[in-house]
Design a protein around this motif. Structure first.
Motif, short mmCIF file in Angstrom:
data_model
loop_
_atom_site.label_atom_id
_atom_site.label_comp_id
_atom_site.label_asym_id
_atom_site.label_seq_id
_atom_site.Cartn_x
_atom_site.Cartn_y
_atom_site.Cartn_z
N SER A 1 7.72 -9.51 1.96
CA SER A 1 6.56 -9.19 2.06
C SER A 1 5.99 -7.85 2.67
N CYS A 2 5.23 -7.07 2.36
CA CYS A 2 4.20 -6.64 3.24
C CYS A 2 2.87 -6.54 2.62
N LEU A 3 1.97 -6.75 3.43
CA LEU A 3 0.69 -6.81 3.92
C LEU A 3 -0.08 -5.56 3.67
N ALA A 4 -0.60 -4.86 2.35
CA ALA A 4 -1.08 -3.54 2.61
C ALA A 4 -1.95 -3.23 1.43
N ASP A 5 -3.00 -2.38 1.75
CA ASP A 5 -4.23 -2.71 0.51
C ASP A 5 -3.01 -1.13 -0.41
N VAL A 6 -3.47 -0.98 -1.09
CA VAL A 6 -2.51 0.17 -1.73
C VAL A 6 -3.87 1.38 -2.26
N THR A 7 -4.60 0.97 -1.98
CA THR A 7 -5.53 2.32 -2.13
C THR A 7 -5.54 2.75 -0.71
N ASP A 8 -4.91 2.71 0.38
CA ASP A 8 -5.02 3.50 1.42
C ASP A 8 -3.58 4.21 0.75
N TYR A 9 -3.54 5.49 1.74
CA TYR A 9 -2.10 5.87 1.42
C TYR A 9 -0.79 5.24 2.79
N PRO A 10 -1.53 5.98 3.95
CA PRO A 10 -0.16 5.24 4.54
C PRO A 10 -0.16 4.02 4.11
N SER A 11 -0.42 2.92 4.05
CA SER A 11 -0.46 1.38 3.96
C SER A 11 0.94 1.36 2.63
N CYS A 12 0.82 2.53 2.13
CA CYS A 12 1.41 2.78 0.67
C CYS A 12 2.72 2.80 1.30
N GLN A 13 2.69 4.32 2.15
CA GLN A 13 4.13 4.40 2.96
C GLN A 13 4.64 3.64 3.04
N ARG A 14 4.21 2.72 4.28
CA ARG A 14 4.49 1.71 5.06
C ARG A 14 5.11 0.35 3.67
N LEU A 15 4.70 0.45 2.73
CA LEU A 15 5.00 -0.08 2.22
C LEU A 15 6.38 -0.05 0.76
N VAL A 16 6.46 1.47 1.01
CA VAL A 16 7.49 1.81 0.80
C VAL A 16 8.52 1.38 1.80
N ALA A 17 8.48 2.04 2.58
CA ALA A 17 9.57 1.86 4.02
C ALA A 17 10.02 0.24 4.33
N THR A 18 9.18 -0.06 3.53
CA THR A 18 9.89 -2.28 3.71
C THR A 18 10.68 -2.21 2.60
N VAL B 288 12.70 0.38 1.53
CA VAL B 288 14.28 1.08 1.89
C VAL B 288 14.62 0.52 3.32
N GLN B 289 14.09 0.22 3.96
CA GLN B 289 14.43 -0.65 5.54
C GLN B 289 15.27 -2.17 5.31
N ALA B 290 14.64 -2.74 3.82
CA ALA B 290 14.88 -4.36 3.38
C ALA B 290 16.51 -4.51 2.83
N PHE B 291 16.26 -3.14 1.89
CA PHE B 291 17.18 -3.51 0.66
C PHE B 291 18.20 -1.57 0.82
N GLY B 292 17.40 -0.73 1.25
CA GLY B 292 18.24 0.61 1.20
C GLY B 292 17.97 1.24 0.08
N ARG B 293 17.53 1.02 -1.00
CA ARG B 293 16.81 2.05 -1.76
C ARG B 293 15.65 1.59 -2.60
N LEU B 294 14.89 2.66 -3.89
CA LEU B 294 14.08 1.72 -4.75
C LEU B 294 13.82 2.12 -5.56
N ASP B 295 14.09 1.85 -6.73
CA ASP B 295 14.44 1.92 -7.97
C ASP B 295 13.38 1.39 -9.45
N ILE B 296 12.12 0.41 -8.86
CA ILE B 296 10.73 0.19 -9.76
C ILE B 296 9.61 -0.29 -9.18
N LEU B 297 8.38 0.51 -9.83
CA LEU B 297 8.27 0.63 -9.25
C LEU B 297 6.79 -0.15 -9.99
N VAL B 298 5.86 -1.40 -10.19
CA VAL B 298 4.89 -1.73 -10.93
C VAL B 298 3.87 -1.76 -10.31
#
Length: 294
Positions: A83-100, A102-112
């Protein structure tokens, strides 16, 4: 943010110092998804079904306690989640969301891109800052996660789904900022399909109709205060499970647009070919069923 767990994806290196969760077969086995606004409601059910069909999922929300409860329930069910606590109207928070992811699972395939704020307020009564808050949540709440995730999605030739509404097809009284934001997503997806055609990324929009909501769901009034969502006849509502299943079918088939419910298709048909008739119907129903909007 909960402690990241490693990827269950075949062929992907796990995070050092952790043990991989058991692999789960399914249509999305081996894929990693971010579902924004997945601490509750349609987002939570979409995340649950992605997990059930084999995906590893990053859960997201702004309410720490609700996000924690959802994440713990998913972990107890044996799902591969962080899980990642993040406000998606804040770009740095979205960068942290994506980093979460990649760090946990090594990649990203789907964004909803599901997270948003809705409203129950007439335009003439709305405070400017409230209009902007609703509009920002629906537009930048989709734009910023996609901007942050684009390099990973390009590498994976992944999938992006914007969650819109049938109210974006023909407008809805008391929903000016919400309808404007949801309508913007359709044009955004169309434009990005043209710009990003060479990347192989899937960009789609799902227009959701009336859906059963969590009992504590709130929207904003004209002054920005949370109020209960407007009444909708139960016979016109789909369950969150049904809606999430349709969203997953949309992603799996990499569709450009999915309109949920016969009412949604009727609105689209009338708006496209008989716009004046559509406006007359909305005004007439508004006078008759004003309590649905207030």
């Amino acid at each position: 943010m909960s402690k990241p767990t490693p990827s269950s994806i075949p062929g992907r290196a796990p995070v050092l110092g952790t043990a991989p969760p058991p692999a789960r077969p399914g249509a999305f086995s081996g894929q990693v998804a971010i579902v924004t606004g997945s601490e509750s409601g349609i987002g939570r059910e979409t995340a649950r079904q992605l997990c059930q069909q084999g995906a590893a999922v990053v859960l997201n929300g702004r309410n720490p306690e609700r996000l924690r409860q959802t994440c713990e329930a998913f972990e107890a069910a044996g799902y591969a989640v962080v899980s990642c606590l993040a406000d998606v109207t804040d770009y740095p928070s979205c960068q942290r969301l994506v980093a979460t992811a990649v760090q946990a699972f090594g990649r990203l395939d789907i964004l909803v891109a599901n997270a948003c704020i809705s409203q129950r307020a007439y335009f003439v009564d709305m405070q400017p800052e409230v209009f902007r808050q609703v509009l920002d949540s629906n537009v930048y709440g989709a734009v910023y996660p996609l901007m942050a995730a684009l390099p990973q999605l390009t590498q994976a030739r992944g999938s992006v789904t914007f969650i819109s509404s049938i109210s974006a097809l023909n407008g809805m009284p008391s929903g000016s900022a919400y309808c404007a934001g949801k309508a913007a997503l359709s044009n955004l997806a169309h434009t990005l399909r043209l710009e990003l055609a060479s990347t192989g990324i899937h960009l789609g929009v799902v227009h959701i109709g009336f859906t059963q909501n969590d009992p504590d769901k709130r929207v904003l009034d004209a002054g920005g205060q949370p109020v209960p969502i407007a009444y909708r006849p139960p016979r016109w509502q789909k369950s969150q499970t049904e809606v999430a299943g349709i969203i997953l079918g949309h992603i799996r088939r990499r569709r450009q647009r999915t309109v949920i419910s016969a009412l949604g298709w009727l609105i689209l048909l009338v708006h496209t070919y008989f716009p004046r008739l559509g406006d007359w119907f909305v005004r007439t129903s508004f006078r008759r069923f004003r309590h649905w909007y207030e």
